[in-house]
Design a protein around this motif. Sequence first.
Motif, short mmCIF file in Angstrom:
data_model
loop_
_atom_site.label_atom_id
_atom_site.label_comp_id
_atom_site.label_asym_id
_atom_site.label_seq_id
_atom_site.Cartn_x
_atom_site.Cartn_y
_atom_site.Cartn_z
N VAL A 1 0.86 -1.19 0.00
CA VAL A 1 0.00 0.00 0.00
C VAL A 1 0.90 1.24 0.00
CG1 VAL A 1 -1.84 1.23 1.19
CG2 VAL A 1 -1.71 -1.28 1.33
N PRO A 2 0.97 2.00 -1.11
CA PRO A 2 1.78 3.23 -1.14
C PRO A 2 1.18 4.27 -0.19
CG PRO A 2 1.20 2.48 -3.37
CD PRO A 2 0.34 1.72 -2.42
N LEU A 3 1.91 4.64 0.84
CA LEU A 3 1.36 5.51 1.87
C LEU A 3 1.18 6.95 1.39
CD1 LEU A 3 3.24 4.22 5.05
CD2 LEU A 3 0.87 3.81 4.37
N ARG A 4 2.12 7.46 0.64
CA ARG A 4 2.00 8.84 0.19
C ARG A 4 0.77 9.03 -0.69
NH1 ARG A 4 5.17 13.39 -0.26
NH2 ARG A 4 4.56 14.81 -1.94
N ALA A 5 0.55 8.11 -1.63
CA ALA A 5 -0.61 8.22 -2.51
C ALA A 5 -1.90 8.08 -1.72
CB ALA A 5 -0.53 7.14 -3.59
N LEU A 6 -1.90 7.19 -0.71
CA LEU A 6 -3.10 6.99 0.11
C LEU A 6 -3.43 8.27 0.90
CD1 LEU A 6 -5.29 5.13 1.21
CD2 LEU A 6 -3.66 4.31 2.92
N VAL A 7 -2.40 8.88 1.49
CA VAL A 7 -2.63 10.13 2.24
C VAL A 7 -3.08 11.25 1.31
CG1 VAL A 7 -1.46 11.92 3.59
CG2 VAL A 7 -1.05 9.50 4.10
N GLU A 8 -2.50 11.34 0.13
CA GLU A 8 -2.90 12.37 -0.84
C GLU A 8 -4.37 12.23 -1.21
OE1 GLU A 8 -1.59 14.98 -2.05
OE2 GLU A 8 0.48 14.83 -1.36
N ALA A 9 -4.83 11.00 -1.40
CA ALA A 9 -6.23 10.78 -1.74
C ALA A 9 -7.15 11.24 -0.60
CB ALA A 9 -6.46 9.31 -2.06
N LEU A 10 -6.74 10.95 0.64
CA LEU A 10 -7.56 11.36 1.79
C LEU A 10 -7.58 12.88 1.93
CD1 LEU A 10 -6.41 8.67 4.42
CD2 LEU A 10 -8.57 8.76 3.17
N LEU A 11 -6.44 13.52 1.67
CA LEU A 11 -6.39 14.99 1.75
C LEU A 11 -7.25 15.64 0.68
CD1 LEU A 11 -2.56 15.47 2.47
CD2 LEU A 11 -4.46 15.84 4.06
#
Length: 474
Positions: A329-339
């Motif tokens: 699970v790519p964390l940066r992409a996941l956080v970007e989507a949530l933001l």
Amino acid sequence: MPLGVRIFLVYFLFVGLAGWFVLSTVMDEIRPGVRQSTEETLVDTANLLAEILRDEVKAGRLQQSRLPAMLQAYGQRQPQASIWGVTKTQVNHRIYVTDAKGMVLLDSTGAAVGQDYSRWNDVLLTLRGEYGARSTKEDPNDPDSSVMYVAAPIMDGARIIGVVSVAKPNRTLQPYIERSEQRLAWLGGGLIVLGLLVGALLSWWLSVALRKLTRYAQAVSAGERAELPSVRGGELAQLAEAIERMRTELEGKAYVERYVHTLTHELKSPLAAIRGAAELLDGEMPGEQRQRFVANIGQESARIQQLIERLLHLAQVEQRQVLEEQVAVPLRALVEALLQAQMARIEAAGLRIDNLIDAELCARGEVFLLRQALANLLDNALDFTPSAGLIRFSAKATGSRIELLLFNQGAAIPDYALTRLCERFYSLPRPGGGRKSTGLGLNFVQEVVQLHGGELQVGNVEGGVQVRLVVGRA
């Protein structure tokens, strides 16, 4: 005493006693077995010599024949034969011939010619027409000096005219007996050790399987999340499945009862507010006041809906023992989507967002659950960060783990609340209104993190609050 040790001790006692009994019995049979085989060979040899000597004894010219010289030459031969690892360097047979009265006519050693051997059992019994054999010690004080004598009659038709005896010292058989005993001792000891090793491995395997099931049962009874251990073996596998079915049924009953009580308790307050507002709306009141009560009903209804949704999500996670999938699970992409999903709220509050997570860092786990967990953490950060405040995501890899940090500016968490933040339905008032959440967010995050084999920490740092989330690295 552990069950595996008891099983091994019983097995050890049985195998040890059985092995010792069999080994000692066989060892006791080696010596007589070798001597019996040797005696059988001596019988054949004596009967062969009886036929060869018949004519010379009948004619009375045994002493003038070539036989004395032949026996002397026979006694001097050096075979140099290797028999089953034992080297034979000399012949060991003694041969003597007696007449019908038991007087020695010929002796391969030359020592007994002319002596009366009629009282020795080999000669005496043979002259009677019986099987003649004896075993005599050369030295009465030495038990290993016995010599085996086997005789055969020299026949003239139906009349016995003499006896030929063949002797062999038992000490010449000793190397073969010792070699057989040594080989048998090694093989028998090896088989016993192998049997004990197999028993030890069986006991160890059984103990390991039982310890796995015991730890699993203890974890389940303590309310901990535990994965059903993999146990091979028909009965043990059935036992593991039975324990799992029992756990599922018992947990299901207790889980439903607990959640019914929880839901009933938490719904009392919003339902009371809705009922009170509805009763007031039934009467005459100014439009502005009526609008306020209608808004309260909407807020409380939304609160009930959020509570039910959060409880359902939490229930799904709590009931699971293992992850359904484990992917990178790519964390940066996941956080970007949530933001991006919260961008309207972020811009309205003028918040500053720093996403410092390396694009290559990937957690190992279930995408849906990690997304929900981080969404809950971001909701809390947005609730407690003042206008124009900072929210910062960062992460670092430490071996096989990833440490994700979420910092938000804001007031420190009170000391009395630090140890209760992950309790179910415990919530702190939000700034600017005192509204509380359902109190299920951090509890849900903790369940997700534990399901991923990680850990969750929430604490105060300089300038705000920091959440530390540790999960496995892909």
